[in-house]
Write a protein that holds these residues in place. Structure first.
Motif, PDB file in Angstrom:
ATOM      1  N   GLU A 143       0.817  -1.198   0.000  1.00 35.36           N
ATOM      2  CA  GLU A 143       0.000   0.000   0.000  1.00 35.36           C
ATOM      3  C   GLU A 143       0.863   1.265   0.000  1.00 35.36           C
ATOM      4  O   GLU A 143       0.569   2.227  -0.727  1.00 35.36           O
ATOM      5  CB  GLU A 143      -0.929   0.016   1.218  1.00 35.36           C
ATOM      6  N   PHE A 144       1.900   1.267   0.800  1.00 33.49           N
ATOM      7  CA  PHE A 144       2.769   2.445   0.836  1.00 33.49           C
ATOM      8  C   PHE A 144       3.506   2.629  -0.494  1.00 33.49           C
ATOM      9  O   PHE A 144       3.748   3.759  -0.926  1.00 33.49           O
ATOM     10  CB  PHE A 144       3.763   2.347   1.989  1.00 33.49           C
ATOM     11  N   ALA A 145       3.856   1.530  -1.141  1.00 29.27           N
ATOM     12  CA  ALA A 145       4.504   1.626  -2.450  1.00 29.27           C
ATOM     13  C   ALA A 145       3.566   2.261  -3.464  1.00 29.27           C
ATOM     14  O   ALA A 145       3.955   3.161  -4.233  1.00 29.27           O
ATOM     15  CB  ALA A 145       4.945   0.243  -2.927  1.00 29.27           C
ATOM     16  N   MET A 146       2.309   1.823  -3.472  1.00 31.41           N
ATOM     17  CA  MET A 146       1.332   2.382  -4.403  1.00 31.41           C
ATOM     18  C   MET A 146       1.001   3.834  -4.072  1.00 31.41           C
ATOM     19  O   MET A 146       0.772   4.648  -4.958  1.00 31.41           O
ATOM     20  CB  MET A 146       0.061   1.540  -4.392  1.00 31.41           C
ATOM     21  N   LEU A 147       0.966   4.158  -2.771  1.00 35.93           N
ATOM     22  CA  LEU A 147       0.697   5.544  -2.363  1.00 35.93           C
ATOM     23  C   LEU A 147       1.819   6.467  -2.825  1.00 35.93           C
ATOM     24  O   LEU A 147       1.569   7.572  -3.313  1.00 35.93           O
ATOM     25  CB  LEU A 147       0.530   5.621  -0.849  1.00 35.93           C
ATOM     26  N   ALA A 148       3.069   6.023  -2.672  1.00 37.61           N
ATOM     27  CA  ALA A 148       4.202   6.822  -3.150  1.00 37.61           C
ATOM     28  C   ALA A 148       4.151   6.973  -4.662  1.00 37.61           C
ATOM     29  O   ALA A 148       4.405   8.061  -5.208  1.00 37.61           O
ATOM     30  CB  ALA A 148       5.517   6.171  -2.723  1.00 37.61           C
ATOM     31  N   ALA A 149       3.794   5.888  -5.352  1.00 38.94           N
ATOM     32  CA  ALA A 149       3.684   5.949  -6.818  1.00 38.94           C
ATOM     33  C   ALA A 149       2.572   6.906  -7.234  1.00 38.94           C
ATOM     34  O   ALA A 149       2.727   7.683  -8.187  1.00 38.94           O
ATOM     35  CB  ALA A 149       3.422   4.553  -7.383  1.00 38.94           C
ATOM     36  N   LEU A 150       1.437   6.862  -6.512  1.00 39.81           N
ATOM     37  CA  LEU A 150       0.324   7.761  -6.830  1.00 39.81           C
ATOM     38  C   LEU A 150       0.732   9.219  -6.639  1.00 39.81           C
ATOM     39  O   LEU A 150       0.398  10.083  -7.459  1.00 39.81           O
ATOM     40  CB  LEU A 150      -0.873   7.425  -5.933  1.00 39.81           C
ATOM     41  N   GLY A 151       1.469   9.487  -5.562  1.00 42.65           N
ATOM     42  CA  GLY A 151       1.950  10.843  -5.339  1.00 42.65           C
ATOM     43  C   GLY A 151       2.839  11.326  -6.469  1.00 42.65           C
ATOM     44  O   GLY A 151       2.704  12.464  -6.938  1.00 42.65           O
ATOM     45  N   MET A 152       3.746  10.478  -6.916  1.00 37.79           N
ATOM     46  CA  MET A 152       4.650  10.873  -7.997  1.00 37.79           C
ATOM     47  C   MET A 152       3.897  11.069  -9.305  1.00 37.79           C
ATOM     48  O   MET A 152       4.195  11.993 -10.078  1.00 37.79           O
ATOM     49  CB  MET A 152       5.759   9.827  -8.143  1.00 37.79           C
ATOM     50  N   ILE A 153       2.908  10.216  -9.566  1.00 35.66           N
ATOM     51  CA  ILE A 153       2.105  10.360 -10.788  1.00 35.66           C
ATOM     52  C   ILE A 153       1.330  11.667 -10.774  1.00 35.66           C
ATOM     53  O   ILE A 153       1.284  12.405 -11.770  1.00 35.66           O
ATOM     54  CB  ILE A 153       1.142   9.164 -10.943  1.00 35.66           C
ATOM     55  N   PHE A 154       0.728  12.005  -9.649  1.00 31.10           N
ATOM     56  CA  PHE A 154      -0.021  13.249  -9.539  1.00 31.10           C
ATOM     57  C   PHE A 154       0.886  14.464  -9.764  1.00 31.10           C
ATOM     58  O   PHE A 154       0.475  15.444 -10.390  1.00 31.10           O
ATOM     59  CB  PHE A 154      -0.679  13.355  -8.166  1.00 31.10           C
ATOM     60  N   VAL A 155       2.094  14.407  -9.232  1.00 34.10           N
ATOM     61  CA  VAL A 155       3.028  15.517  -9.395  1.00 34.10           C
ATOM     62  C   VAL A 155       3.356  15.725 -10.872  1.00 34.10           C
ATOM     63  O   VAL A 155       3.415  16.853 -11.365  1.00 34.10           O
ATOM     64  CB  VAL A 155       4.311  15.274  -8.586  1.00 34.10           C
ATOM     65  N   VAL A 156       3.558  14.643 -11.580  1.00 37.86           N
ATOM     66  CA  VAL A 156       3.876  14.744 -13.008  1.00 37.86           C
ATOM     67  C   VAL A 156       2.677  15.271 -13.788  1.00 37.86           C
ATOM     68  O   VAL A 156       2.796  16.194 -14.608  1.00 37.86           O
ATOM     69  CB  VAL A 156       4.321  13.369 -13.557  1.00 37.86           C
ATOM     70  N   LEU A 157       1.494  14.692 -13.529  1.00 38.45           N
ATOM     71  CA  LEU A 157       0.307  15.085 -14.285  1.00 38.45           C
ATOM     72  C   LEU A 157      -0.131  16.510 -13.973  1.00 38.45           C
ATOM     73  O   LEU A 157      -0.829  17.138 -14.770  1.00 38.45           O
ATOM     74  CB  LEU A 157      -0.840  14.120 -13.996  1.00 38.45           C
ATOM     75  N   ALA A 158       0.258  17.018 -12.792  1.00 34.57           N
ATOM     76  CA  ALA A 158      -0.093  18.399 -12.436  1.00 34.57           C
ATOM     77  C   ALA A 158       0.565  19.403 -13.364  1.00 34.57           C
ATOM     78  O   ALA A 158       0.053  20.515 -13.540  1.00 34.57           O
ATOM     79  CB  ALA A 158       0.295  18.690 -10.992  1.00 34.57           C
ATOM     80  N   HIS A 159       1.694  19.047 -13.965  1.00 37.81           N
ATOM     81  CA  HIS A 159       2.374  19.937 -14.914  1.00 37.81           C
ATOM     82  C   HIS A 159       1.840  19.632 -16.318  1.00 37.81           C
ATOM     83  O   HIS A 159       2.519  19.030 -17.153  1.00 37.81           O
ATOM     84  CB  HIS A 159       3.889  19.724 -14.854  1.00 37.81           C
ATOM     85  N   ARG A 160       0.618  20.047 -16.553  1.00 35.49           N
ATOM     86  CA  ARG A 160      -0.101  19.635 -17.766  1.00 35.49           C
ATOM     87  C   ARG A 160       0.656  19.956 -19.054  1.00 35.49           C
ATOM     88  O   ARG A 160       0.706  19.148 -19.979  1.00 35.49           O
ATOM     89  CB  ARG A 160      -1.473  20.311 -17.808  1.00 35.49           C
TER      90      ARG A 160
END
Length: 499
Positions: A143-160
């Motif tokens: 779960e923590f691995a997926m949460l960290a991955a989700l955070g990194m994905i959101f950071v990337v996608l935020a820079h549209r």
């Protein structure tokens, strides 16, 4: 009640109160000077906080963080130049009001909106962080691995508009996070025999270089600030709360959006401002007034960005996952003092958590009162030339990087990141993903390794566990929605569809 008394005892110390007050004053000052970002100043102060008590150190940084968003409205309204990047939308309606002689009224609306948003944000932290920390107790390595991955994905996608560049910088940050000694196998990774790399790339010099010293180079390359400042003329501070009462739905909607956006890594103030301003205009009875001095425009902008300031801490406190570079700095303060963010922090250090809540309330009150009393003098800060500020930041950056471990290599690392950050800024390439890759990358890799070790290398562990599956699904859905959105926005797509 007992926990509240413990918190009052924590913030009752003179050094904590001084840290809150000093952080708030520095934050307002930073926000009032165009071109000077709070991240850079927080980076310079970061080594200093390591020698302070935990609550005092965290309160100092949070004071700078929160105070800057208040102060950023001053040059945005009076000079049409945002003091902080998140004050861009404040210029749309604040400056037109100032031009027609309502500068003081516009500032009053901005201050009151920021105060209400900040208080609501702290209340959300008080209510949501303990609850989510209980949820975090159900988390394992997968779960923590997926949460960290989700955070990194959101950071990337935020820079549209810069997703590819953001992804590259995130990957670079993750690579930097692998440098040093791999404690699982006691082997050196990418050290190339250099002793100063055995402990990996230190976070503090990297942050100072990327955010503080690179900004100093930008300021040194610019000409002095010769912008004119609109005079304060009409309107009293009481008019600010009156405007909020006339726009109650805008206040409520912007506050909720700010809190929700603060929970999403990489979205934060920019996302909340955009949606709040757009919805305020959509539901307004006079949408044509927006951009020409609409009260609701200032309220939506300032309420939403300040509603993020405390809610952005919820993922850090509940899960130990920083959602942006500023929270990564706070994580460094926690770790230095052996305060591990997550579920155990609420049970092992309840006095610290309560003290943190109270310090955030006090910070908002200090900033609000200070702005009410001292705006006419703070306005003069907008006239300070950028080159002078850049020279001061550069010197303080070197001192801060060196003073952490008193190693000259740390100062050189900061200089290297400063040059690299300056190049990125000049080419409009985001730098935040580098820091989050440096922080979250090792978390993701180590948790994945632990999860796969438990499952004997079977990747199904990430879909067999319900919470992990939900987080993985969010990652897939987020990427899919972004890809579909980009495909629909491709030039000529609508024309081809009509044909």
């Amino acid at each position: 009640m007992e926990t509240l008394l413990l918190g009052l005892n924590e913030i009752g110390h003179a050094n904590v109160l001084l840290a809150i007050l000093l952080g708030a004053l520095i934050g307002v000052t930073i926000g009032s000077i165009p071109g000077l970002e709070p991240a850079g100043v927080m980076a310079i102060l970061l080594p200093l906080t390591f020698s302070m008590e935990p609550l005092a150190g965290v309160s100092l940084l949070l004071g700078v963080y929160g105070g800057a968003w208040y102060g950023g409205a001053i040059p945005a309204i009076l000079m049409n130049t945002p003091g902080t990047p998140v004050a861009v939308l404040t210029t749309y309606d604040g400056y037109p009001m100032a031009q027609r002689g309502e500068g003081r009224k516009a500032l009053a609306i901005a201050y009151c909106s920021s105060f209400v948003g900040g208080i609501i944000s702290v209340l959300s932290l008080v209510l949501l962080a303990p609850t989510l920390s209980q949820v975090a107790r159900l988390f394992g390595s997968a779960e923590f691995a997926m949460l960290a991955a989700l955070g990194m994905i959101f950071v990337v996608l935020a820079h549209r508009k810069h997703v590819v560049e953001a992804a590259m910088m995130l990957g670079f940050g993750m690579f930097l996070g692998t440098i040093g000694i791999d404690r699982s196998f006691s082997t050196q990774v990418y050290t190339f025999g250099q002793v100063w790399l055995l402990n990996g790339i230190p976070l503090v010099p990297a942050v100072i270089g990327l955010f503080a010293m690179s900004q100093a180079f930008v300021l040194l390359a610019q000409r002095g600030n010769d912008a004119s400042v609109t005079r304060l003329e009409s309107g009293g501070m009481a008019s600010g709360f009156a405007a909020l009462l006339r726009n109650k739905m805008t206040v409520a909607r912007s506050s909720v959006l700010g809190v929700v956006m603060g929970l999403l890594p990489g979205v934060g103030e920019f996302g909340s401002q955009f949606f709040s301003y757009t919805l305020a205009q959509k539901f307004s009875k006079n949408p044509d007034e927006f951009g020409k001095g609409a009260e609701a425009g200032i309220i939506a902008s300032e309420t939403s960005n300040n509603a993020v300031t405390a809610s952005v801490m919820i993922p850090l406190l509940a899960f130990g996952i920083p959602s942006d570079a500023l929270m990564a700095m706070l994580l460094a303060v926690f770790m230095v003092h052996n305060y591990i963010p997550g579920p155990t922090l609420f049970t092992e250090r309840p006095e610290f958590i309560s003290g943190l809540y109270l310090s955030l309330f006090l910070m908002n009150i200090f900033v609000f009162v200070y702005l009410l009393l001292a705006t006419r003098w703070i306005v003069n800060l907008t006239r300070i030339r950028g080159r002078f500020i850049g020279a001061v930041i550069l010197v303080l950056g070197f001192v801060g990087a060196y003073s952490q471990n008193y190693q000259f290599s740390d100062a050189l690392i900061a200089l290297g990141f400063a040059v690299f950050g300056y190049i990125l800024r000049r080419n409009d390439i985001p730098t935040v993903p580098i820091i989050l890759g440096l922080v979250l990358g090792p978390v993701f890799l180590n948790r994945c390794r632990q999860a796969l070790g438990v499952a004997d290398g079977n990747l199904s562990i990430f879909i067999d566990r319900p919470v992990s599956l939900v987080l993985l699904s969010l990652i897939v859905v987020s990427i899919s929605v972004f890809v579909i959105g980009q495909w629909r926005e491709k030039p000529g797509k609508s024309d081809n569809a009509m044909a």
